[in-house]
Design a protein around this motif. Structure first.
Motif, PDB file in Angstrom:
ATOM      1  N   VAL A  21       0.997  -1.129   0.115  1.00 12.57           N
ATOM      2  CA  VAL A  21      -0.003  -0.095  -0.047  1.00 12.57           C
ATOM      3  C   VAL A  21       0.818   1.248  -0.155  1.00 12.57           C
ATOM      4  CG1 VAL A  21      -1.639   1.351   1.458  1.00 12.57           C
ATOM      5  CG2 VAL A  21      -2.128  -1.014   1.109  1.00 12.57           C
ATOM      6  N   SER A  22       1.854   1.456   0.851  1.00 10.42           N
ATOM      7  CA  SER A  22       2.840   2.330   0.909  1.00 10.42           C
ATOM      8  C   SER A  22       3.590   2.663  -0.546  1.00 10.42           C
ATOM      9  CB  SER A  22       3.833   2.139   1.709  1.00 10.42           C
ATOM     10  OG  SER A  22       4.748   3.071   1.745  1.00 10.42           O
ATOM     11  N   MET A  23       3.907   1.277  -1.104  1.00 12.84           N
ATOM     12  CA  MET A  23       4.799   1.562  -2.565  1.00 12.84           C
ATOM     13  C   MET A  23       3.459   1.983  -3.619  1.00 12.84           C
ATOM     14  SD  MET A  23       6.133  -1.462  -4.852  1.00 12.84           S
ATOM     15  CE  MET A  23       4.668  -2.241  -5.357  1.00 12.84           C
ATOM     16  N   TYR A  24       2.281   1.556  -3.348  1.00 12.96           N
ATOM     17  CA  TYR A  24       1.121   2.120  -4.445  1.00 12.96           C
ATOM     18  C   TYR A  24       0.834   3.438  -4.087  1.00 12.96           C
ATOM     19  CZ  TYR A  24       0.372  -2.603  -6.226  1.00 12.96           C
ATOM     20  OH  TYR A  24       0.569  -3.940  -6.720  1.00 12.96           O
ATOM     21  N   ASN A  25       1.039   3.813  -2.976  1.00 10.04           N
ATOM     22  CA  ASN A  25       0.870   5.294  -2.465  1.00 10.04           C
ATOM     23  C   ASN A  25       1.896   6.317  -3.202  1.00 10.04           C
ATOM     24  OD1 ASN A  25      -1.563   5.423  -1.090  1.00 10.04           O
ATOM     25  ND2 ASN A  25      -0.761   5.077   0.876  1.00 10.04           N
ATOM     26  N   GLU A  26       2.778   5.735  -3.161  1.00 10.44           N
ATOM     27  CA  GLU A  26       4.184   6.533  -3.654  1.00 10.44           C
ATOM     28  C   GLU A  26       4.109   6.591  -5.241  1.00 10.44           C
ATOM     29  OE1 GLU A  26       8.243   4.658  -2.506  1.00 10.44           O
ATOM     30  OE2 GLU A  26       7.478   5.026  -0.383  1.00 10.44           O
ATOM     31  N   LYS A  27       3.616   5.441  -5.778  1.00  9.94           N
ATOM     32  CA  LYS A  27       3.476   5.390  -7.409  1.00  9.94           C
ATOM     33  C   LYS A  27       2.453   6.355  -7.865  1.00  9.94           C
ATOM     34  CE  LYS A  27       5.263   0.982  -8.587  1.00  9.94           C
ATOM     35  NZ  LYS A  27       5.200  -0.259  -9.102  1.00  9.94           N
ATOM     36  N   PHE A  28       1.135   6.285  -6.664  1.00  7.81           N
ATOM     37  CA  PHE A  28      -0.076   7.251  -6.928  1.00  7.81           C
ATOM     38  C   PHE A  28       0.492   8.575  -6.847  1.00  7.81           C
ATOM     39  CE2 PHE A  28      -3.652   9.472  -5.774  1.00  7.81           C
ATOM     40  CZ  PHE A  28      -4.667   9.307  -6.736  1.00  7.81           C
ATOM     41  N   PHE A  31       2.431   9.333 -10.122  1.00 13.87           N
ATOM     42  CA  PHE A  31       1.605   9.644 -10.938  1.00 13.87           C
ATOM     43  C   PHE A  31       0.686  10.759 -11.020  1.00 13.87           C
ATOM     44  CE2 PHE A  31      -2.819   8.808 -12.674  1.00 13.87           C
ATOM     45  CZ  PHE A  31      -2.548   8.694 -14.129  1.00 13.87           C
ATOM     46  N   GLN A  32       0.250  11.329  -9.860  1.00 15.71           N
ATOM     47  CA  GLN A  32      -0.535  12.465  -9.787  1.00 15.71           C
ATOM     48  C   GLN A  32       0.488  13.700  -9.895  1.00 15.71           C
ATOM     49  OE1 GLN A  32      -2.457  12.791  -5.864  1.00 15.71           O
ATOM     50  NE2 GLN A  32      -4.188  13.659  -6.542  1.00 15.71           N
ATOM     51  N   SER A  33       1.515  13.588  -9.477  1.00 16.43           N
ATOM     52  CA  SER A  33       2.329  14.754  -9.605  1.00 16.43           C
ATOM     53  C   SER A  33       2.618  14.762 -11.200  1.00 16.43           C
ATOM     54  CB  SER A  33       3.760  14.307  -9.039  1.00 16.43           C
ATOM     55  OG  SER A  33       4.770  15.270  -9.291  1.00 16.43           O
ATOM     56  N   SER A  34       3.015  13.716 -11.915  1.00 18.54           N
ATOM     57  CA  SER A  34       2.945  13.816 -13.350  1.00 18.54           C
ATOM     58  C   SER A  34       1.835  14.291 -13.893  1.00 18.54           C
ATOM     59  CB  SER A  34       3.170  12.455 -13.875  1.00 18.54           C
ATOM     60  OG  SER A  34       4.350  11.948 -13.420  1.00 18.54           O
ATOM     61  N   ILE A  35       0.581  13.851 -13.529  1.00 13.77           N
ATOM     62  CA  ILE A  35      -0.468  14.698 -14.187  1.00 13.77           C
ATOM     63  C   ILE A  35      -0.340  16.148 -14.097  1.00 13.77           C
ATOM     64  CG2 ILE A  35      -3.033  14.386 -13.902  1.00 13.77           C
ATOM     65  CD1 ILE A  35      -2.160  12.152 -15.406  1.00 13.77           C
TER      66      ILE A  35
END
Length: 132
Positions: A21-28, A31-35
């Motif tokens: 979950v922590s890894m997915y939060n970082e990836k999210f 991703f959100q920063s990229s968006i």
């Protein structure tokens, strides 16, 4: 013992899931920063595109205005050329008329001289018979 092992296994599973979950939060977040960056770049692009469209519109208006001015100037030049041609034609006519005037004046002087000569001759002939 089995219960403890089972609890440990569940704890390991929970920890593994928390890490995921922590890894997915970082990836999210990434991703959100990229968006967000993408949206920022897109907004900048739209702003630049709007500026370019405005500049293009100004250039187009300026081009149309310049073309109109060019047409007006061409018409003025053509009118000037026509006037110049007319003046040159008139000047040629004036030169021709002046030459004709000079010729006519010569003819008039010649005719006047001839007329005077004939009148003098006529007077001389009229005086001679009276003297006899």
């Amino acid at each position: 013992k089995a219960l403890v092992e089972h609890g440990l296994a569940q704890e390991q599973t929970i920890n593994a899931l928390k890490q995921q979950v922590s890894m997915y939060n970082e990836k999210f977040d990434t991703f959100q920063s990229s968006i967000q960056n993408s949206n920022k770049y897109f907004d900048d692009y739209k702003t630049q595109l709007k500026e370019y469209r405005n500049k293009l519109e100004e250039i187009t208006k300026s081009k149309i205005k310049t073309e109109r001015e060019n047409i007006m100037l061409k018409e003025r030049v053509k009118a000037g050329e026509n006037k110049m041609a007319k003046l040159l034609t008139n000047e040629k006519e004036v030169v021709s008329l002046r030459a004709a005037k000079v010729k006519l004046e010569k003819l008039c002087r010649g005719l006047a001289a001839q007329n005077k000569k004939e009148q003098d001759t006529q007077k001389d002939t009229q005086k001679q018979p009276q003297q006899e």
